[in-house]
Design an enzyme around this catalytic site. Structure first.
Site, PDB file in Angstrom:
ATOM      1  CE  LYS A  68       5.954   3.105  10.614  1.00  0.00           C
ATOM      2  NZ  LYS A  68       7.046   3.254   9.283  1.00  0.00           N
ATOM      3  NE  ARG A 112      10.023   0.929   7.291  1.00  0.00           N
ATOM      4  CZ  ARG A 112       8.666   1.520   6.901  1.00  0.00           C
ATOM      5  NH1 ARG A 112       8.627   1.447   5.752  1.00  0.00           N
ATOM      6  NH2 ARG A 112       8.096   0.419   7.425  1.00  0.00           N
ATOM      7  CB  SER A 201      -0.138   8.483  -2.556  1.00  0.00           C
ATOM      8  OG  SER A 201      -0.441   9.570  -3.531  1.00  0.00           O
ATOM      9  CB  THR A 223       1.903   0.034  -4.707  1.00  0.00           C
ATOM     10  OG1 THR A 223       2.063   0.948  -5.303  1.00  0.00           O
ATOM     11  CG2 THR A 223       1.527  -1.190  -4.242  1.00  0.00           C
ATOM     12  CE  LYS A 228      -1.154   4.271  -0.380  1.00  0.00           C
ATOM     13  NZ  LYS A 228       0.332   4.516  -0.160  1.00  0.00           N
TER      14      LYS A 228
HETATM   15  P1  NAD Z   1       3.730  12.559  -0.750  1.00  0.00           P
HETATM   16  O1  NAD Z   1       2.483  12.959  -0.395  1.00  0.00           O
HETATM   17  O2  NAD Z   1       4.734  13.332  -0.681  1.00  0.00           O
HETATM   18  O3  NAD Z   1       4.044  12.377  -2.501  1.00  0.00           O
HETATM   19  C1  NAD Z   1       2.657  11.468  -3.560  1.00  0.00           C
HETATM   20  C2  NAD Z   1       3.988  10.892  -3.899  1.00  0.00           C
HETATM   21  O4  NAD Z   1       2.634  10.532  -5.562  1.00  0.00           O
HETATM   22  C3  NAD Z   1       4.125  12.633  -5.084  1.00  0.00           C
HETATM   23  O5  NAD Z   1       5.298  12.056  -6.151  1.00  0.00           O
HETATM   24  C4  NAD Z   1       3.057  13.261  -6.013  1.00  0.00           C
HETATM   25  O6  NAD Z   1       2.588  13.782  -7.246  1.00  0.00           O
HETATM   26  C5  NAD Z   1       2.349  11.263  -6.490  1.00  0.00           C
HETATM   27  N1  NAD Z   1       0.865  10.911  -6.896  1.00  0.00           N
HETATM   28  C6  NAD Z   1      -0.042  11.947  -5.971  1.00  0.00           C
HETATM   29  N2  NAD Z   1      -1.236  10.543  -7.208  1.00  0.00           N
HETATM   30  C7  NAD Z   1      -0.779  10.575  -8.197  1.00  0.00           C
HETATM   31  C8  NAD Z   1      -1.272   9.600  -8.769  1.00  0.00           C
HETATM   32  N3  NAD Z   1      -2.620   9.173  -9.430  1.00  0.00           N
HETATM   33  N4  NAD Z   1      -0.185   9.190 -10.250  1.00  0.00           N
HETATM   34  C9  NAD Z   1       0.114   9.146 -10.364  1.00  0.00           C
HETATM   35  N5  NAD Z   1       1.430  10.439  -9.261  1.00  0.00           N
HETATM   36  C10 NAD Z   1       0.908  10.826  -8.411  1.00  0.00           C
HETATM   37  O7  NAD Z   1       4.230  10.922   0.113  1.00  0.00           O
HETATM   38  P2  NAD Z   1       5.078  10.422   0.070  1.00  0.00           P
HETATM   39  O8  NAD Z   1       5.388  10.731   1.822  1.00  0.00           O
HETATM   40  O9  NAD Z   1       6.773  10.581  -0.555  1.00  0.00           O
HETATM   41  O10 NAD Z   1       4.841   8.607   0.046  1.00  0.00           O
HETATM   42  C11 NAD Z   1       4.634   8.136  -1.637  1.00  0.00           C
HETATM   43  C12 NAD Z   1       4.420   7.126  -0.735  1.00  0.00           C
HETATM   44  O11 NAD Z   1       5.128   5.955  -0.734  1.00  0.00           O
HETATM   45  C13 NAD Z   1       2.652   6.759  -0.616  1.00  0.00           C
HETATM   46  O12 NAD Z   1       2.457   5.728  -1.454  1.00  0.00           O
HETATM   47  C14 NAD Z   1       3.321   6.025   0.327  1.00  0.00           C
HETATM   48  O13 NAD Z   1       2.115   5.810   1.441  1.00  0.00           O
HETATM   49  C15 NAD Z   1       4.277   5.157   0.244  1.00  0.00           C
HETATM   50  N6  NAD Z   1       5.542   4.871   1.178  1.00  0.00           N
HETATM   51  C16 NAD Z   1       6.168   3.863   1.660  1.00  0.00           C
HETATM   52  C17 NAD Z   1       6.930   3.294   1.832  1.00  0.00           C
HETATM   53  C18 NAD Z   1       7.148   1.736   2.311  1.00  0.00           C
HETATM   54  O14 NAD Z   1       7.660   0.916   3.450  1.00  0.00           O
HETATM   55  N7  NAD Z   1       6.778   1.204   0.831  1.00  0.00           N
HETATM   56  C19 NAD Z   1       6.897   4.414   2.918  1.00  0.00           C
HETATM   57  C20 NAD Z   1       6.950   5.110   3.011  1.00  0.00           C
HETATM   58  C21 NAD Z   1       5.446   5.803   2.659  1.00  0.00           C
END
Ligand code: NAD
Length: 323
Positions: A68, A112, A201, A223, A228
């Protein structure tokens, strides 16, 4: 090769398909039949402040090879009404190296990722779990909630977000699922939730060890990069820690902090696939805290993309190109 555009994906895969594909590939990883390649993640120069990278792998028995390509463009939404995560999956024939498919990866990533935490809930949460706690209200959060509620007879959702104005997204999703929703403090969330999903995030912990009650299952899903952090490192020392892949967990996952601080060792982190395969008992008591460090592995993407390709061929939705 075939192309499955992003707009076609929603009709070709269900959360149940994603759950089955992810559970199977986690099991294959723990049988050493499938392997992820090291993750590449680079900050791009320029005003978009984007992170771009590759997650790939090979599933010898399942016949999947690929990657990906994609990442996170933090200004997409405000600047051009595009979601911030953008990705595409490329599949190759493991016998010849020829490309077989290019598949839109945005919805697949959400499905996923939600499937991974749902698989962890299915295998690790207490059977009598009733209250789901959500930390995070971004794009991924609703996919997480929808997949989680299928795993236990949840009666209520409680939620907290760093930006409280975003919580209406969780309330709307809970309403769609027919569940009451309550905005709560982190103290309350930890005390009342039987299962907690954290998907933010954040680079500093929100959920602290003292917040969490015995018997909770926590899926830490946000994370996926060095630096993170969503939960206090001490919590990992109190919990039994499971993950999709140990190498990612200790380098880019939530366990990077607990291992870095010497609170747990690499050997304390258990692959969820071992539980799925019956090689680890999983939860051993109602008081145990189980924590799933879901870092997101390339094989998850390949598994759901392969399922999409198979369905696209069956339904005629695949666009064929000579390549
Ligand atoms: P998004 O940008 O739509 O939302 C971000 C979220 O994080 C919101 O709830 C926001 O309020 C919160 N946030 C931002 N800054 C913050 C802080 N300082 N303290 C606490 N919370 C805070 O992002 P998303 O698409 O919902 O993705 C969320 C996270 O999941 C990202 O870090 C992304 O990289 C991660 N992610 C992980 C996987 C995985 O497989 N593990 C897959 C996709 C996304």
């Amino acid at each position: 090769m075939i192309i499955v555009p992003e707009a076609a994906i929603a009709d070709l895969v269900t959360p149940e398909d994603a759950f089955a594909a992810v559970e199977a590939v986690f099991a294959a990883m723990s049988r050493d039949e499938a392997r992820n390649f090291p993750v590449v993640r680079e900050a791009l120069p320029g005003p978009e402040e984007a992170l771009y990278g590759f997650k790939g792998g090979v599933d010898v028995v399942g016949g999947a090879l690929g990657l990906k390509a994609g990442g996170y463009w933090p200004h997409n939404l405000e600047r051009r009404d595009l979601i911030n995560h953008q990705s595409t999956v490329f599949l190759f024939d493991p016998e010849t190296g020829k490309p077989t498919a290019m598949v839109g990866g945005n919805l697949l990533t959400a499905l996923r990722t939600a499937a991974a935490s749902a698989v962890s809930i299915a295998h690790l949460a207490r059977k009598d779990a009733k209250v789901l706690g959500m930390i995070g209200a971004g794009h991924q959060s609703v996919f997480q909630m929808r997949a989680a509620v299928k795993q236990r007879a949840f009666e209520k959702v409680v939620g907290w977000n760093y930006h409280p104005d975003m919580l209406s997204r969780l309330a709307d999703c809970a309403a769609e699922l027919g569940l009451p929703f309550e905005e709560v403090s982190l103290d309350d969330l930890g005390a009342r939730a039987d299962v907690i999903i954290s998907i933010t995030s954040s680079t500093a912990p929100s959920l602290m060890d003292a917040h969490v009650a015995p018997g909770t299952h926590i899926a830490c899903m946000g994370t996926d990069t060095k630096g993170k952090q969503e939960v206090e490192a001490k919590l990992l020392a109190r919990a039994t820690v499971f993950t999709d892949e140990v190498a990612q967990s200790i380098s880019i996952g939530e366990a990077q902090h607990a291992v870095g601080q010497g609170l747990i060792a690499e050997g304390d982190v258990v692959e969820l696939g071992k539980v799925i395969n019956g090689d680890h008992p999983g939860r051993s008591s109602d008081d145990e805290i189980t924590l799933f460090d879901g870092t997101g592995v390339g094989l998850q993407d390949l598994a759901v993309a392969s399922a999409v390709v198979a369905r696209a061929k069956e339904t005629g939705a695949a666009i064929k190109v000579d390549f």
